[in-house]
Design a protein around this motif. Structure first.
Motif, short mmCIF file in Angstrom:
data_model
loop_
_atom_site.label_atom_id
_atom_site.label_comp_id
_atom_site.label_asym_id
_atom_site.label_seq_id
_atom_site.Cartn_x
_atom_site.Cartn_y
_atom_site.Cartn_z
N UNK A 1 0.82 -1.21 0.00
CA UNK A 1 0.00 0.00 0.00
C UNK A 1 0.86 1.26 0.00
N UNK A 2 0.51 2.18 -0.91
CA UNK A 2 1.27 3.42 -1.01
C UNK A 2 2.59 3.25 -1.72
N UNK A 3 2.82 2.11 -2.34
CA UNK A 3 4.08 1.83 -3.02
C UNK A 3 4.18 2.50 -4.37
N UNK A 4 5.05 1.97 -5.21
CA UNK A 4 5.33 2.57 -6.51
C UNK A 4 4.11 2.57 -7.41
N UNK A 5 4.09 3.56 -8.32
CA UNK A 5 3.00 3.67 -9.27
C UNK A 5 3.08 2.53 -10.27
N UNK A 6 1.93 1.92 -10.56
CA UNK A 6 1.85 0.83 -11.54
C UNK A 6 1.26 1.37 -12.84
N UNK A 7 1.66 0.84 -13.99
CA UNK A 7 1.07 1.29 -15.26
C UNK A 7 -0.44 1.18 -15.31
N UNK A 8 -1.03 0.32 -14.47
CA UNK A 8 -2.49 0.17 -14.47
C UNK A 8 -3.18 1.36 -13.82
N UNK A 9 -2.40 2.21 -13.13
CA UNK A 9 -2.96 3.36 -12.43
C UNK A 9 -2.99 3.18 -10.93
N UNK A 10 -2.77 1.95 -10.47
CA UNK A 10 -2.75 1.69 -9.04
C UNK A 10 -1.39 1.96 -8.43
N UNK A 11 -1.30 1.76 -7.13
CA UNK A 11 -0.05 1.93 -6.41
C UNK A 11 0.28 0.65 -5.63
N UNK A 12 1.56 0.28 -5.68
CA UNK A 12 2.00 -0.86 -4.90
C UNK A 12 1.48 -2.20 -5.37
N UNK A 13 1.12 -2.31 -6.64
CA UNK A 13 0.67 -3.61 -7.17
C UNK A 13 1.80 -4.62 -7.09
N UNK A 14 1.45 -5.89 -7.07
CA UNK A 14 2.46 -6.95 -7.03
C UNK A 14 3.42 -6.80 -8.21
N UNK A 15 2.93 -6.33 -9.33
CA UNK A 15 3.76 -6.09 -10.51
C UNK A 15 4.94 -5.16 -10.20
N UNK A 16 4.73 -4.20 -9.31
CA UNK A 16 5.78 -3.21 -9.03
C UNK A 16 6.87 -3.72 -8.11
N UNK A 17 6.66 -4.88 -7.47
CA UNK A 17 7.66 -5.39 -6.55
C UNK A 17 8.18 -6.78 -6.91
N UNK A 18 7.43 -7.52 -7.76
CA UNK A 18 7.81 -8.91 -7.99
C UNK A 18 7.94 -9.29 -9.47
N UNK A 19 7.76 -8.35 -10.39
CA UNK A 19 8.04 -8.66 -11.79
C UNK A 19 9.55 -8.78 -11.97
N UNK A 20 9.96 -9.40 -13.06
CA UNK A 20 11.39 -9.52 -13.32
C UNK A 20 12.05 -8.16 -13.38
N UNK A 21 11.42 -7.22 -14.07
CA UNK A 21 11.98 -5.87 -14.19
C UNK A 21 12.09 -5.19 -12.83
N UNK A 22 11.06 -5.34 -12.00
CA UNK A 22 11.08 -4.72 -10.67
C UNK A 22 12.21 -5.27 -9.82
#
Length: 417
Positions: free
Chosen positions: A262-283
């Motif tokens: 919660x309150x984490x990095x901005x995600x391309x989907x428009x949300x914040x702190x999505x799992x994509x922003x912390x656990x994707x290969x790029x992240x």
């Protein structure tokens, strides 16, 4: 195409699938026996069987062991072992992968798909073969489809025999939506139908990887499986009762957009702190060192770099918590985690497993949850695409007529990830 014609074409495909499943399950059957098992009218049954015989998928013959009686002996219908070749195609962002499965062999097992074989794009089993070819991430779809057809030809020992194809399953991840090669669903459906001349079914690559793992991989034999892929993007799937769950509009499995921080990095989907922003290969690469590539991070993990292991432990903690919520809601029998970094040492999976089991609700009468890394690697989506032809179908979103060879069916809405 008028709706009545489209629905008739789709229904014929469904009936053909039903006939093939019954022959696969029960072995040689007479037309009368097929009618009793299928419940189809005599007219419809004979039309469907005639099409299958004419296409070479089914053979009609009188068995040698049939006792001689007065009158014409009843023909038995049997699957043609020389036909029924199924192709699975994975259109990745930079690579096309093709898998050919010959016949209706249900006895394929995980030991025939050892990763050392997959790494060389050739399997040691005569029923399955694989091939792949890299391309530019901006390559247009006609070029990618041409690659797929050429690779399919190499797997079938020469020019692709369209009359020997029982279907093509397609896994699509898709380039970025602002790419010149962004996916046009209808145009791709038409191109695939023209190129392969047989039924074509599409689905998301992550969902098909999940399906492949239940058939040949880490979850072989499991019917209720939660699959998470930590790649670019993060996605996944639920296999329920042995069947892929697609959701009301074909968009299930967007696990990468569940809030993990919660309150984490901005995600391309428009949300914040999505799992994509912390656990994707790029992240994970960026968290280790901006500009680092996968080879750098894997090497650092192998050398025991504390910073590299800390990155994977942090990502694994977030992943485990998200998975625990999903497990509590869905109660799968097994969780399978895939992705490029899952096999780069035990750190990531140990963290995922520890956090998941710590947060999943425990039930005294329920067996312990199984948590395993995926086993099929880069070819998982293509293998799943081949398996897709044996999954129950849905009414088509797109179809083309006989002028293009067969119906083209869409297994839920696609999008460019």
């Amino acid at each position: 195409m008028p709706n009545a014609t489209r629905n008739t074409t789709w229904a014929r495909g469904q009936y053909s699938d039903q006939m093939l499943r019954l022959l696969r399950q029960f072995g040689p059957l007479t037309r009368s026996e097929l009618g009793e098992l299928s419940g189809l009218s005599r007219t419809t049954l004979y039309e469907v069987v005639s099409r299958l015989v004419d296409s070479g998928q089914v053979i009609a013959a009188v068995p040698d062991s049939t006792p001689r009686r007065r009158g014409r002996p009843a023909e038995k219908l049997v699957l043609n072992p020389e036909a029924g070749r199924v192709l699975g195609i994975d259109f990745g962002r930079r690579t096309v992968r093709v898998v050919a499965v010959v016949g209706d062999r249900e006895d394929l097992r995980r030991d025939h798909l050892e990763r050392r074989d997959l790494a060389h794009h050739s399997l040691g089993h005569d029923a399955i073969s694989t091939a792949c070819e890299a391309h530019s991430p901006t390559a247009p779809w006609p070029y990618r489809i041409a690659i797929a057809r050429r690779l399919a030809g190499t797997l079938t020992g020469g020019p692709l025999r369209l009359d020997a194809l029982n279907g093509v399953g397609v896994a699509v991840t898709g380039p970025a939506t602002d790419s010149p090669a962004a996916l046009d669903q209808r145009a791709m459906a038409v191109m695939m139908g023209r190129s392969f001349g047989t039924r074509v079914r599409f689905d998301h690559a992550a969902r098909l990887a999940a399906l492949a793992e239940t058939v040949w991989g880490a979850a072989q034999g499991q019917r209720d499986v939660l699959y998470l892929e930590l790649s670019d993007p993060v996605g996944g799937a639920l296999v329920s009762g042995g069947v892929l769950h697609r959701g009301a509009h074909g968009r299930s499995g967007e696990f990468g957009h569940i809030t993990a921080e919660p309150g984490g990095a901005q995600c391309p989907c428009g949300g914040q702190g999505c799992l994509q922003t912390v656990a994707s290969t790029t992240a994970m690469l960026n968290a280790y060192r901006p500009g680092a590539d996968l080879t750098d991070l894997v090497a650092a993990l192998g050398s025991g770099d504390p910073a590299a292991h800390a990155v994977l432990r942090r990502a694994g903690t977030h992943v485990g918590r998200v998975l625990a919520g999903l497990v509590n809601a869905l109660e799968p029998g097994m969780v399978v985690v895939g992705g490029e970094l899952v096999t780069a040492g035990p750190t990531l999976m140990e963290s995922v497993r520890r956090e998941l089991l710590a947060n999943a609700v425990r039930c005294g009468s329920r067996p312990s949850l199984l948590v395993r890394p995926a086993e099929l690697g880069d070819h998982a989506a293509a293998l799943g695409a081949a398996s897709l032809l044996r999954q129950p179908g849905r009414a088509p979103s797109h179809s083309v007529g006989k002028g293009l060879g067969a119906a083209v069916r869409m297994s839920g809405g696609l999008r460019a990830n």
